[in-house]
Design a protein around this motif. Structure first.
Motif, PDB file in Angstrom:
ATOM      1  N   ALA A  14       0.820  -1.212   0.000  1.00 48.48           N
ATOM      2  CA  ALA A  14       0.000   0.000   0.000  1.00 48.48           C
ATOM      3  C   ALA A  14       0.854   1.262   0.000  1.00 48.48           C
ATOM      4  O   ALA A  14       0.315   2.370  -0.011  1.00 48.48           O
ATOM      5  N   GLY A  15       2.181   1.100   0.029  1.00 51.44           N
ATOM      6  CA  GLY A  15       3.070   2.259  -0.003  1.00 51.44           C
ATOM      7  C   GLY A  15       3.404   2.837   1.361  1.00 51.44           C
ATOM      8  O   GLY A  15       3.933   3.954   1.450  1.00 51.44           O
ATOM      9  N   ILE A  16       3.120   2.085   2.427  1.00 53.09           N
ATOM     10  CA  ILE A  16       3.444   2.549   3.776  1.00 53.09           C
ATOM     11  C   ILE A  16       4.907   2.211   4.054  1.00 53.09           C
ATOM     12  O   ILE A  16       5.308   1.047   3.989  1.00 53.09           O
ATOM     13  N   ASN A  17       5.712   3.198   4.355  1.00 53.36           N
ATOM     14  CA  ASN A  17       7.140   2.997   4.563  1.00 53.36           C
ATOM     15  C   ASN A  17       7.410   2.243   5.866  1.00 53.36           C
ATOM     16  O   ASN A  17       6.605   2.320   6.809  1.00 53.36           O
ATOM     17  N   PRO A  18       8.536   1.524   5.946  1.00 54.12           N
ATOM     18  CA  PRO A  18       8.876   0.795   7.177  1.00 54.12           C
ATOM     19  C   PRO A  18       8.876   1.698   8.401  1.00 54.12           C
ATOM     20  O   PRO A  18       9.434   2.793   8.382  1.00 54.12           O
ATOM     21  N   GLY A  19       8.208   1.251   9.460  1.00 57.19           N
ATOM     22  CA  GLY A  19       8.146   2.006  10.704  1.00 57.19           C
ATOM     23  C   GLY A  19       7.121   3.124  10.726  1.00 57.19           C
ATOM     24  O   GLY A  19       6.955   3.785  11.748  1.00 57.19           O
ATOM     25  N   GLU A  20       6.416   3.341   9.603  1.00 56.66           N
ATOM     26  CA  GLU A  20       5.421   4.420   9.532  1.00 56.66           C
ATOM     27  C   GLU A  20       4.004   3.855   9.553  1.00 56.66           C
ATOM     28  O   GLU A  20       3.798   2.648   9.428  1.00 56.66           O
ATOM     29  N   SER A  21       3.024   4.743   9.708  1.00 64.20           N
ATOM     30  CA  SER A  21       1.617   4.342   9.789  1.00 64.20           C
ATOM     31  C   SER A  21       0.857   4.774   8.546  1.00 64.20           C
ATOM     32  O   SER A  21       1.187   5.786   7.923  1.00 64.20           O
ATOM     33  N   GLY A  22      -0.169   4.011   8.213  1.00 68.05           N
ATOM     34  CA  GLY A  22      -1.021   4.353   7.081  1.00 68.05           C
ATOM     35  C   GLY A  22      -2.260   3.476   7.070  1.00 68.05           C
ATOM     36  O   GLY A  22      -2.348   2.481   7.797  1.00 68.05           O
ATOM     37  N   ASP A  23      -3.235   3.849   6.238  1.00 66.69           N
ATOM     38  CA  ASP A  23      -4.501   3.133   6.171  1.00 66.69           C
ATOM     39  C   ASP A  23      -4.568   2.207   4.963  1.00 66.69           C
ATOM     40  O   ASP A  23      -4.057   2.535   3.881  1.00 66.69           O
ATOM     41  N   VAL A  24      -5.200   1.059   5.156  1.00 64.44           N
ATOM     42  CA  VAL A  24      -5.616   0.182   4.064  1.00 64.44           C
ATOM     43  C   VAL A  24      -7.080  -0.145   4.303  1.00 64.44           C
ATOM     44  O   VAL A  24      -7.641   0.166   5.361  1.00 64.44           O
ATOM     45  N   GLN A  25      -7.715  -0.747   3.334  1.00 61.54           N
ATOM     46  CA  GLN A  25      -9.094  -1.168   3.524  1.00 61.54           C
ATOM     47  C   GLN A  25      -9.213  -2.659   3.233  1.00 61.54           C
ATOM     48  O   GLN A  25      -8.402  -3.231   2.509  1.00 61.54           O
ATOM     49  N   TRP A  26     -10.230  -3.285   3.828  1.00 62.28           N
ATOM     50  CA  TRP A  26     -10.410  -4.725   3.647  1.00 62.28           C
ATOM     51  C   TRP A  26     -11.883  -5.078   3.577  1.00 62.28           C
ATOM     52  O   TRP A  26     -12.740  -4.342   4.054  1.00 62.28           O
ATOM     53  N   THR A  27     -12.161  -6.199   2.961  1.00 58.49           N
ATOM     54  CA  THR A  27     -13.505  -6.742   2.915  1.00 58.49           C
ATOM     55  C   THR A  27     -13.406  -8.253   2.720  1.00 58.49           C
ATOM     56  O   THR A  27     -12.308  -8.812   2.759  1.00 58.49           O
ATOM     57  N   VAL A  28     -14.540  -8.895   2.510  1.00 57.32           N
ATOM     58  CA  VAL A  28     -14.578 -10.361   2.393  1.00 57.32           C
ATOM     59  C   VAL A  28     -15.336 -10.752   1.135  1.00 57.32           C
ATOM     60  O   VAL A  28     -16.371 -10.161   0.795  1.00 57.32           O
ATOM     61  N   ILE A  29     -14.820 -11.736   0.422  1.00 59.48           N
ATOM     62  CA  ILE A  29     -15.492 -12.325  -0.737  1.00 59.48           C
ATOM     63  C   ILE A  29     -15.966 -13.714  -0.353  1.00 59.48           C
ATOM     64  O   ILE A  29     -15.188 -14.537   0.147  1.00 59.48           O
ATOM     65  N   SER A  30     -17.255 -13.988  -0.558  1.00 60.95           N
ATOM     66  CA  SER A  30     -17.803 -15.324  -0.328  1.00 60.95           C
ATOM     67  C   SER A  30     -17.988 -16.010  -1.675  1.00 60.95           C
ATOM     68  O   SER A  30     -18.261 -15.349  -2.693  1.00 60.95           O
ATOM     69  N   SER A  31     -17.832 -17.307  -1.703  1.00 62.58           N
ATOM     70  CA  SER A  31     -17.937 -18.013  -2.981  1.00 62.58           C
ATOM     71  C   SER A  31     -18.521 -19.409  -2.783  1.00 62.58           C
ATOM     72  O   SER A  31     -18.449 -20.001  -1.703  1.00 62.58           O
ATOM     73  N   ARG A  32     -19.086 -19.902  -3.868  1.00 64.18           N
ATOM     74  CA  ARG A  32     -19.609 -21.265  -3.927  1.00 64.18           C
ATOM     75  C   ARG A  32     -19.531 -21.685  -5.387  1.00 64.18           C
ATOM     76  O   ARG A  32     -20.189 -21.076  -6.250  1.00 64.18           O
ATOM     77  N   GLY A  33     -18.698 -22.670  -5.686  1.00 69.98           N
ATOM     78  CA  GLY A  33     -18.502 -23.030  -7.079  1.00 69.98           C
ATOM     79  C   GLY A  33     -17.833 -21.887  -7.818  1.00 69.98           C
ATOM     80  O   GLY A  33     -16.831 -21.339  -7.365  1.00 69.98           O
ATOM     81  N   VAL A  34     -18.423 -21.507  -8.960  1.00 73.33           N
ATOM     82  CA  VAL A  34     -17.840 -20.407  -9.736  1.00 73.33           C
ATOM     83  C   VAL A  34     -18.403 -19.055  -9.335  1.00 73.33           C
ATOM     84  O   VAL A  34     -17.951 -18.016  -9.825  1.00 73.33           O
ATOM     85  N   ASN A  35     -19.395 -19.043  -8.460  1.00 75.51           N
ATOM     86  CA  ASN A  35     -19.989 -17.781  -8.032  1.00 75.51           C
ATOM     87  C   ASN A  35     -19.179 -17.150  -6.917  1.00 75.51           C
ATOM     88  O   ASN A  35     -18.873 -17.787  -5.905  1.00 75.51           O
ATOM     89  N   ARG A  36     -18.813 -15.892  -7.094  1.00 77.99           N
ATOM     90  CA  ARG A  36     -18.065 -15.127  -6.095  1.00 77.99           C
ATOM     91  C   ARG A  36     -18.806 -13.815  -5.858  1.00 77.99           C
ATOM     92  O   ARG A  36     -19.146 -13.109  -6.810  1.00 77.99           O
ATOM     93  N   VAL A  37     -19.046 -13.495  -4.588  1.00 72.78           N
ATOM     94  CA  VAL A  37     -19.795 -12.289  -4.255  1.00 72.78           C
ATOM     95  C   VAL A  37     -18.991 -11.477  -3.244  1.00 72.78           C
ATOM     96  O   VAL A  37     -18.613 -11.981  -2.185  1.00 72.78           O
ATOM     97  N   GLN A  38     -18.740 -10.231  -3.588  1.00 73.56           N
ATOM     98  CA  GLN A  38     -17.972  -9.346  -2.710  1.00 73.56           C
ATOM     99  C   GLN A  38     -18.907  -8.604  -1.769  1.00 73.56           C
ATOM    100  O   GLN A  38     -19.963  -8.109  -2.175  1.00 73.56           O
ATOM    101  N   SER A  39     -18.531  -8.521  -0.513  1.00 74.04           N
ATOM    102  CA  SER A  39     -19.313  -7.772   0.465  1.00 74.04           C
ATOM    103  C   SER A  39     -19.335  -6.293   0.098  1.00 74.04           C
ATOM    104  O   SER A  39     -18.350  -5.742  -0.402  1.00 74.04           O
ATOM    105  N   THR A  40     -20.442  -5.651   0.358  1.00 72.56           N
ATOM    106  CA  THR A  40     -20.538  -4.196   0.128  1.00 72.56           C
ATOM    107  C   THR A  40     -20.032  -3.414   1.333  1.00 72.56           C
ATOM    108  O   THR A  40     -19.912  -2.196   1.282  1.00 72.56           O
TER     109      THR A  40
END
Length: 357
Positions: A93-119
């Protein structure tokens, strides 16, 4: 027969960690952060799979910085994500060693070939480890205090044990300088420690010295900029049937131990027992410990002249036991004077040689 995709719902709620949680990463290999979310629903009642995905703040996760499956091989609605992985996410994410910064996260659920990303998307504030942005591919130890001497051409190599991680078994002389380098020439980068904990890069001769002459296992992790010194006091032949060390293997130099003794197989009702491995007495951070070296490749048979060299390959074992991860001596060893060499060198597989005299 017609195949129909099974419908699956998106994960609606993310439970842990809370939005905008701040985490300061530590270099412990066991440190982790717990992630948990609401379960998804599957049309056929089966179990969904989950992935945790990270992106830069404002990203849409179409090209995530990092993704990994949840616990229980992807079936659990939670995940323990190590600080080392989070440090990788921070670097991406471009956060330098020893420094602080933000990232974002979410979850993808799947079954077979179907993949659905959480909103639902959450932010995570990471204070990254003081690791190296540019990790070397090779590492050596050099200097008059090392076994290779002051000439860089004779510097001894570390073994790479994982990406960014290296180790060496070697002797260091007290009061004499040594240094870690990434190549055997005048353009080498130099690394050092002034507290035997944090690994740093030097722009000039760091004049590193050890207080006590000894044989050391030196472990370096450039991902988190740490170094660990473990003094190896003894290395001996552990004979499993007797549950003890039969004889020591004195250090010969440059990662080689060698010792000679007689091994008498133990007579049991079912036959003769010839199982063995190696045992170390070590000191680290002022604490003494017992460790064992055993078979890298599981085996339950005696070797012979045609056995593959990999039979003798060595690994450091996670626990001290009587029987686990042992080898078996060849028939010719029983009752005979035998010389055993343990070879722990960075430019080859850790191995050992058994020779009947």
């Amino acid at each position: 027969m017609n195949y129909t995709d099974v419908e699956i719902t998106a994960v609606n709620n993310l439970f842990e960690p809370l939005d905008n949680k701040a985490v300061k990463l530590v270099s412990s290999s066991t440190a982790s952060l717990f992630f948990e979310w609401e379960t998804a629903l599957v049309q056929d009642g089966g179990a969904p799979l989950y992935e945790v995905v990270f992106d830069k703040v404002g990203g849409d996760f179409s090209k995530p910085l990092y993704k990994l499956t949840s616990n229980n091989r992807g079936f659990a609605n939670n995940a323990y994500i190590t600080h080392k992985v989070l440090n990788t996410v921070a670097a991406l994410a471009g956060i330098n060693p020893g420094e602080s910064g933000d990232v974002q996260w979410t979850v993808i659920s799947s079954r077979g070939v179907n993949r659905v990303q959480s909103t639902t998307v959450r932010k995570l504030n990471i204070t990254s480890l003081e690791g190296f942005a540019e990790i070397p591919n090779t590492v050596y130890v050099s200097g008059e205090g090392s076994e290779g001497g002051a000439s860089l051409a004779n510097a001894l190599p570390f073994k790479q044990t994982a990406p960014g991680e290296f180790e060496i078994y070697t002797k260091l002389e007290a009061g004499k300088k040594y240094v870690f380098v990434d190549r055997r020439d005048g353009n080498a980068r130099m690394f050092y420690t002034d507290d035997e904990v944090k690994l740093k890069e030097a722009t000039e001769d760091p004049s590193m010295q050890t207080e006590r002459t000894g044989i050391y296992r030196i472990e370096m992790d450039f991902n988190v900029a740490t170094v660990k010194f473990t003094e190896v006091k003894t290395l001996g032949l552990w004979f499993s049937p007797e549950n003890k060390v039969l004889f020591d293997l004195p250090y010969q130099g440059k990662g080689i131990w060698s010792g000679t003794g007689v091994v008498n197989f133990r007579q049991e009702s079912w036959g003769k027992d010839e199982r063995y491995k190696f045992q170390l007495q070590t000191i680290s951070d002022g604490k003494t410990a017992v460790e064992q070296l055993g078979a890298k490749n599981p085996t339950d048979s005696r070797p012979n002249a045609s056995s593959d060299p990999s039979y003798y390959h060595i690994k450091l074992l996670p626990a001290v036991t009587q029987w686990d991860d042992k080898w078996k001596f060849a028939d010719a060893v029983d009752g005979k004077s035998t010389t055993i060499q343990v070879i722990l060198q960075g430019d080859k597989e850790y191995t050992h040689i058994v020779s009947v005299n």
